[in-house]
Scaffold this active site. Structure first.
Site, PDB file in Angstrom:
ATOM      1  N   GLY A 130       0.948  -1.151   0.062  1.00 33.37           N
ATOM      2  CA  GLY A 130      -0.041   0.124   0.129  1.00 33.37           C
ATOM      3  C   GLY A 130       0.923   1.270   0.005  1.00 33.37           C
ATOM      4  O   GLY A 130       0.215   2.275  -0.015  1.00 33.37           O
ATOM      5  N   HIS A 131       2.268   1.125  -0.189  1.00 34.50           N
ATOM      6  CA  HIS A 131       3.131   2.350   0.090  1.00 34.50           C
ATOM      7  C   HIS A 131       4.159   2.342  -1.111  1.00 34.50           C
ATOM      8  O   HIS A 131       5.256   2.060  -0.603  1.00 34.50           O
ATOM      9  CB  HIS A 131       3.497   2.564   1.369  1.00 34.50           C
ATOM     10  CG  HIS A 131       4.044   3.774   1.803  1.00 34.50           C
ATOM     11  ND1 HIS A 131       5.502   4.286   1.651  1.00 34.50           N
ATOM     12  CD2 HIS A 131       3.320   4.814   2.157  1.00 34.50           C
ATOM     13  CE1 HIS A 131       5.570   5.479   1.897  1.00 34.50           C
ATOM     14  NE2 HIS A 131       4.490   5.954   2.466  1.00 34.50           N
ATOM     15  N   PHE A 132       4.021   2.342  -2.086  1.00 42.32           N
ATOM     16  CA  PHE A 132       2.882   2.591  -2.947  1.00 42.32           C
ATOM     17  C   PHE A 132       2.878   1.415  -4.028  1.00 42.32           C
ATOM     18  O   PHE A 132       3.822   1.046  -4.332  1.00 42.32           O
ATOM     19  CB  PHE A 132       2.752   3.991  -3.722  1.00 42.32           C
ATOM     20  CG  PHE A 132       2.898   5.037  -2.700  1.00 42.32           C
ATOM     21  CD1 PHE A 132       1.688   5.578  -2.226  1.00 42.32           C
ATOM     22  CD2 PHE A 132       4.121   5.712  -2.572  1.00 42.32           C
ATOM     23  CE1 PHE A 132       1.880   6.445  -1.108  1.00 42.32           C
ATOM     24  CE2 PHE A 132       4.176   6.650  -1.528  1.00 42.32           C
ATOM     25  CZ  PHE A 132       3.002   7.066  -0.858  1.00 42.32           C
TER      26      PHE A 132
END
Length: 150
Positions: free
Chosen positions: A48-50
């Site tokens: 999620g990052h990224f």
């Protein structure tokens, strides 16, 4: 003094995915440490990052530096074992944090931490994280040692 992952796990309470030190290259107990974190695409935070441009979150770089600091701060005989359930070591302050370059999968994060002040309750450090001899992050960090109630 060098430590491998088994030695590190004997000294720190952290476990995957929050254990952020893979090896200790140099350690002067009570004074300084040089440790590494091998950053791989399999790290859970990269999802999620990224997703399309993975970057290690700065807060996790600071956490890795604090974990490295704990390893040399409590390496003397008779010092508390942070892997014990009766002692907590908390990151309580970060001053002057600067992030100079992104840390991405495939990088090897080299953490260099030196003690500014060590006591039974508060420890202060100067910390630098590098990739390929380039500063990725730097900060003054402060950690607190607490005895936990049973």
């Amino acid at each position: 003094m060098e430590l491998d992952i088994k030695d590190i796990m004997e000294r720190l309470p952290h476990r995957q995915p929050m254990l952020l030190v893979d090896r200790v290259l140099e350690m002067d107990p009570g004074k300084s440490i040089v440790a590494i974190k091998n950053v791989t695409y399999n790290e859970p935070f990269f999802q999620g990052h990224f997703a399309h441009h993975p970057v290690m979150p700065g807060v996790l770089i600071i956490e890795a530096l604090a974990q490295a600091a704990a390893l040399f701060s409590f390496a003397d005989a008779g010092a508390p074992n942070l892997a014990s359930t009766k002692i907590a070591y908390y990151l309580v302050g970060v001053d002057g944090a600067r992030f100079r370059r992104p840390v991405v999968p495939g990088d090897q994060l080299r953490m260099e931490v030196s003690a500014d002040k060590l006591s039974r309750s508060i420890c202060k450090y100067t910390a630098v994280a590098k990739v390929d001899d380039q500063i990725a992050a730097e900060a003054k960090i402060m950690c607190a040692v607490r005895i936990l109630e049973e």
